[in-house]
Design a protein around this motif. Sequence first.
Motif, PDB file in Angstrom:
ATOM      1  N   THR A  19       0.835  -1.195   0.000  1.00 17.49           N
ATOM      2  CA  THR A  19       0.000   0.000   0.000  1.00 17.49           C
ATOM      3  C   THR A  19       0.871   1.247   0.000  1.00 17.49           C
ATOM      4  OG1 THR A  19      -1.660  -1.185   1.282  1.00 17.49           O
ATOM      5  CG2 THR A  19      -1.816   1.218   1.269  1.00 17.49           C
ATOM      6  N   GLU A  20       0.504   2.210  -0.838  1.00 18.58           N
ATOM      7  CA  GLU A  20       1.178   3.496  -0.843  1.00 18.58           C
ATOM      8  C   GLU A  20       0.257   4.526  -0.221  1.00 18.58           C
ATOM      9  OE1 GLU A  20       3.093   4.756  -4.442  1.00 18.58           O
ATOM     10  OE2 GLU A  20       3.107   2.694  -5.169  1.00 18.58           O
ATOM     11  N   ILE A  21       0.830   5.403   0.579  1.00 15.49           N
ATOM     12  CA  ILE A  21       0.083   6.496   1.202  1.00 15.49           C
ATOM     13  C   ILE A  21       0.508   7.778   0.515  1.00 15.49           C
ATOM     14  CG2 ILE A  21      -0.256   7.847   3.308  1.00 15.49           C
ATOM     15  CD1 ILE A  21       0.333   5.257   4.867  1.00 15.49           C
ATOM     16  N   ILE A  22      -0.464   8.580   0.132  1.00 15.20           N
ATOM     17  CA  ILE A  22      -0.197   9.919  -0.391  1.00 15.20           C
ATOM     18  C   ILE A  22      -1.137  10.855   0.349  1.00 15.20           C
ATOM     19  CG2 ILE A  22      -0.163  11.440  -2.394  1.00 15.20           C
ATOM     20  CD1 ILE A  22       0.050   8.863  -4.126  1.00 15.20           C
ATOM     21  N   GLU A  23      -0.579  11.807   1.035  1.00  6.76           N
ATOM     22  CA  GLU A  23      -1.404  12.774   1.753  1.00  6.76           C
ATOM     23  C   GLU A  23      -1.571  14.004   0.870  1.00  6.76           C
ATOM     24  OE1 GLU A  23      -1.303  15.174   5.925  1.00  6.76           O
ATOM     25  OE2 GLU A  23      -0.789  13.059   5.890  1.00  6.76           O
ATOM     26  N   ILE A  24      -2.821  14.413   0.643  1.00  2.90           N
ATOM     27  CA  ILE A  24      -3.112  15.552  -0.225  1.00  2.90           C
ATOM     28  C   ILE A  24      -3.962  16.552   0.546  1.00  2.90           C
ATOM     29  CG2 ILE A  24      -4.200  16.312  -2.375  1.00  2.90           C
ATOM     30  CD1 ILE A  24      -3.849  13.449  -3.425  1.00  2.90           C
ATOM     31  N   SER A  25      -3.584  17.822   0.454  1.00  2.00           N
ATOM     32  CA  SER A  25      -4.408  18.881   1.038  1.00  2.00           C
ATOM     33  C   SER A  25      -4.408  20.072   0.088  1.00  2.00           C
ATOM     34  CB  SER A  25      -3.883  19.299   2.413  1.00  2.00           C
ATOM     35  OG  SER A  25      -2.761  20.136   2.276  1.00  2.00           O
ATOM     36  N   ALA A  26      -5.314  20.993   0.329  1.00  2.45           N
ATOM     37  CA  ALA A  26      -5.395  22.211  -0.478  1.00  2.45           C
ATOM     38  C   ALA A  26      -4.460  23.293   0.037  1.00  2.45           C
ATOM     39  CB  ALA A  26      -6.836  22.721  -0.514  1.00  2.45           C
ATOM     40  N   ASP A  27      -3.622  22.956   1.003  1.00  2.54           N
ATOM     41  CA  ASP A  27      -2.666  23.920   1.542  1.00  2.54           C
ATOM     42  C   ASP A  27      -1.523  24.148   0.560  1.00  2.54           C
ATOM     43  OD1 ASP A  27      -3.991  24.222   3.997  1.00  2.54           O
ATOM     44  OD2 ASP A  27      -2.995  22.450   4.812  1.00  2.54           O
ATOM     45  N   PRO A  28      -0.968  25.355   0.525  1.00  2.00           N
ATOM     46  CA  PRO A  28       0.191  25.595  -0.339  1.00  2.00           C
ATOM     47  C   PRO A  28       1.412  24.829   0.176  1.00  2.00           C
ATOM     48  CG  PRO A  28      -0.302  27.550   0.972  1.00  2.00           C
ATOM     49  CD  PRO A  28      -1.395  26.556   1.238  1.00  2.00           C
ATOM     50  N   THR A  29       2.356  24.596  -0.715  1.00  2.00           N
ATOM     51  CA  THR A  29       3.540  23.809  -0.394  1.00  2.00           C
ATOM     52  C   THR A  29       4.283  24.310   0.849  1.00  2.00           C
ATOM     53  OG1 THR A  29       3.743  23.176  -2.704  1.00  2.00           O
ATOM     54  CG2 THR A  29       5.702  22.910  -1.342  1.00  2.00           C
ATOM     55  N   PRO A  30       4.496  25.625   1.042  1.00  2.00           N
ATOM     56  CA  PRO A  30       5.210  26.057   2.256  1.00  2.00           C
ATOM     57  C   PRO A  30       4.506  25.651   3.555  1.00  2.00           C
ATOM     58  CG  PRO A  30       5.152  27.838   0.650  1.00  2.00           C
ATOM     59  CD  PRO A  30       4.243  26.753   0.133  1.00  2.00           C
ATOM     60  N   VAL A  31       3.184  25.650   3.559  1.00  2.00           N
ATOM     61  CA  VAL A  31       2.434  25.228   4.750  1.00  2.00           C
ATOM     62  C   VAL A  31       2.659  23.740   4.989  1.00  2.00           C
ATOM     63  CG1 VAL A  31       0.112  24.921   5.711  1.00  2.00           C
ATOM     64  CG2 VAL A  31       0.714  27.056   4.538  1.00  2.00           C
ATOM     65  N   GLN A  32       2.644  22.957   3.924  1.00  2.00           N
ATOM     66  CA  GLN A  32       2.867  21.524   4.066  1.00  2.00           C
ATOM     67  C   GLN A  32       4.287  21.229   4.545  1.00  2.00           C
ATOM     68  OE1 GLN A  32       1.623  20.220   0.162  1.00  2.00           O
ATOM     69  NE2 GLN A  32      -0.221  19.384   1.075  1.00  2.00           N
ATOM     70  N   LYS A  33       5.267  21.970   4.021  1.00  2.00           N
ATOM     71  CA  LYS A  33       6.649  21.770   4.471  1.00  2.00           C
ATOM     72  C   LYS A  33       6.781  22.081   5.956  1.00  2.00           C
ATOM     73  CE  LYS A  33       9.049  22.386   0.113  1.00  2.00           C
ATOM     74  NZ  LYS A  33      10.004  23.168  -0.662  1.00  2.00           N
ATOM     75  N   ALA A  34       6.098  23.114   6.412  1.00  2.00           N
ATOM     76  CA  ALA A  34       6.140  23.458   7.840  1.00  2.00           C
ATOM     77  C   ALA A  34       5.475  22.369   8.670  1.00  2.00           C
ATOM     78  CB  ALA A  34       5.450  24.802   8.074  1.00  2.00           C
ATOM     79  N   TRP A  35       4.373  21.807   8.165  1.00  2.00           N
ATOM     80  CA  TRP A  35       3.705  20.717   8.887  1.00  2.00           C
ATOM     81  C   TRP A  35       4.628  19.518   9.005  1.00  2.00           C
ATOM     82  CZ3 TRP A  35       2.251  15.822   7.100  1.00  2.00           C
ATOM     83  CH2 TRP A  35       1.517  15.061   8.017  1.00  2.00           C
ATOM     84  N   VAL A  36       5.265  19.121   7.898  1.00  2.00           N
ATOM     85  CA  VAL A  36       6.188  17.986   7.930  1.00  2.00           C
ATOM     86  C   VAL A  36       7.325  18.272   8.903  1.00  2.00           C
ATOM     87  CG1 VAL A  36       7.862  16.652   6.588  1.00  2.00           C
ATOM     88  CG2 VAL A  36       5.593  17.124   5.637  1.00  2.00           C
ATOM     89  N   ALA A  37       7.877  19.475   8.869  1.00  2.00           N
ATOM     90  CA  ALA A  37       8.976  19.836   9.772  1.00  2.00           C
ATOM     91  C   ALA A  37       8.551  19.755  11.230  1.00  2.00           C
ATOM     92  CB  ALA A  37       9.499  21.237   9.447  1.00  2.00           C
ATOM     93  N   SER A  38       7.276  19.984  11.502  1.00  2.00           N
ATOM     94  CA  SER A  38       6.784  19.940  12.887  1.00  2.00           C
ATOM     95  C   SER A  38       6.649  18.519  13.412  1.00  2.00           C
ATOM     96  CB  SER A  38       5.440  20.661  12.994  1.00  2.00           C
ATOM     97  OG  SER A  38       4.397  19.872  12.443  1.00  2.00           O
TER      98      SER A  38
END
Length: 114
Positions: A19-38
């Motif tokens: 199984t592959e997981i892909i998380e998708i949101s309508a957030d812009p890339t910088p917001v997603q990078k900050a979430w991953v960093a957190s």
Amino acid sequence: MNQVRGFRASYDKFVELNTEIIEISADPTPVQKAWVASMKEDGSDEDGQVPFPVASDFWPHGEVIKAFDVFNEATGKAKRSVFIIDGEGIIRWSNVYTDSIPASGELLHEIENL
């Protein structure tokens, strides 16, 4: 010590089930990078990591989440939802969550039952 949560905690089990997981949101890339960093562990100085792709559906805004009919027009974001799609691109299971977040155990159970 911070406990690994969510899909990260069960990632090896998802891999075992092919199984592959892909998380998708309508957030812009910088917001997603900050979430991953957190997502870092307590006491760690390194940025956090997730072992699966995190995709931005920001532009054109919500194109993918609209195609899956989970776009929330009022907030401009996706409804929290999960789709299990087989190798031929057929949706085999889906759920939209209103009061909770998807649990790894629930998804692993559904995948095993396919």
